[in-house]
Enzyme design. Sequence first.
Site, PDB file in Angstrom:
ATOM      1  N   CYS A 180       0.888  -1.168   0.000  1.00  0.00           N
ATOM      2  CA  CYS A 180       0.000   0.000   0.000  1.00  0.00           C
ATOM      3  C   CYS A 180       0.924   1.215   0.000  1.00  0.00           C
ATOM      4  O   CYS A 180       1.905   1.235  -0.728  1.00  0.00           O
ATOM      5  CB  CYS A 180      -0.972  -0.027   1.169  1.00  0.00           C
ATOM      6  SG  CYS A 180      -0.234  -0.350   2.790  1.00  0.00           S
ATOM      7  N   ARG A 231      -3.480  -1.329   4.906  1.00  0.00           N
ATOM      8  CA  ARG A 231      -4.196  -2.021   3.836  1.00  0.00           C
ATOM      9  C   ARG A 231      -3.509  -3.318   3.421  1.00  0.00           C
ATOM     10  O   ARG A 231      -4.147  -4.376   3.340  1.00  0.00           O
ATOM     11  CB  ARG A 231      -4.354  -1.085   2.625  1.00  0.00           C
ATOM     12  CG  ARG A 231      -5.362   0.014   2.828  1.00  0.00           C
ATOM     13  CD  ARG A 231      -5.247   1.121   1.790  1.00  0.00           C
ATOM     14  NE  ARG A 231      -4.070   1.959   2.035  1.00  0.00           N
ATOM     15  CZ  ARG A 231      -3.825   3.097   1.400  1.00  0.00           C
ATOM     16  NH1 ARG A 231      -4.670   3.512   0.453  1.00  0.00           N
ATOM     17  NH2 ARG A 231      -2.753   3.814   1.692  1.00  0.00           N
TER      18      ARG A 231
END
Length: 315
Positions: free
Chosen positions: A97, A103
């Site tokens: 990410c 993420r």
Amino acid sequence: MDEITDGLYVGSSMAETDKDKLTDSMAETDKDKLTECKITHILTVASHYPPSYPSAFTYKTISIDDLPNENIIQYFPECNQFISDALSAGGRVLVHCMAGQSRSAAVVAAYLMQKDRLTAEQALHLVKERRPQIHPNDGFREQLELYCDLNYDVTVDKPLYRLFLIGHSAEHFKEYGSVQPVAAGADPGMQQQGLPTQRLVRCKKCRRALVTETNILDHQAGVGQVAFSYNKRSANGVDTPHAFPQNRACSSLFVEPMEWMEGVKEGLVENKIVCPKCLAKLGAYSWAGAQCSCGKWITPSFQIHRNRVDEVRQR
């Protein structure tokens, strides 16, 4: 970037490198690092981040922001498939990410959960052992827990997942004043096979099946607002699909959005609820919420009056 399991890495954007933002020498160095680690596939989990080396690696991009209210669980199946296919073919995968903390960590944890049947806590612990700086936001952690509760199967036929999506839509309405497309409950009146043994609600006028036990959302009597939630934990830590025990003193049933309700698929904010067969008025719905006769404010509210229906037990 850090290797979490054999052939699976987690890193920041610097691990993949947007060459347009760096000098040519820096870009070449980062590409050499990818080649040194024998990376063949790159999974990007970030917004507005184009591949730096599209001709050199196999890419998959998921555009998502690092925000607690982002729906990341919907992407777990396709991310898992991408990672699994790459590793099965002898490839090596970088998941990145921007910072390599939230993420990408959530996506890799979901893959480990599905592959090894782990809890969210167990999977995150494994990732953190190899990359100590990971820190998925609270919303992503809750979705990882939901992923475990769903037995790693993210489909709209699961009541828990539908409730999560409804809660997500309710938050969107609260912030933006519009309703997103919602996964409605299946119409029991259209099922070809007999309904299983369970609580069933029928129209009092024509006896048409309207909702089943899995569609009913129970609540405690009282004053205050009840936020739509896919799951709550009881005092002893046990997960319960219905967080609020049914109060028989309530004059209405509160249910999830149903396929047969007019305007639900079109995104209407509020509308009457009528029987799809005889058009008898059953209640009303509002994404802004409504108050039950017991005093509890329910948001969103899909309210069916008890005196318009019959509740039976299928045998």
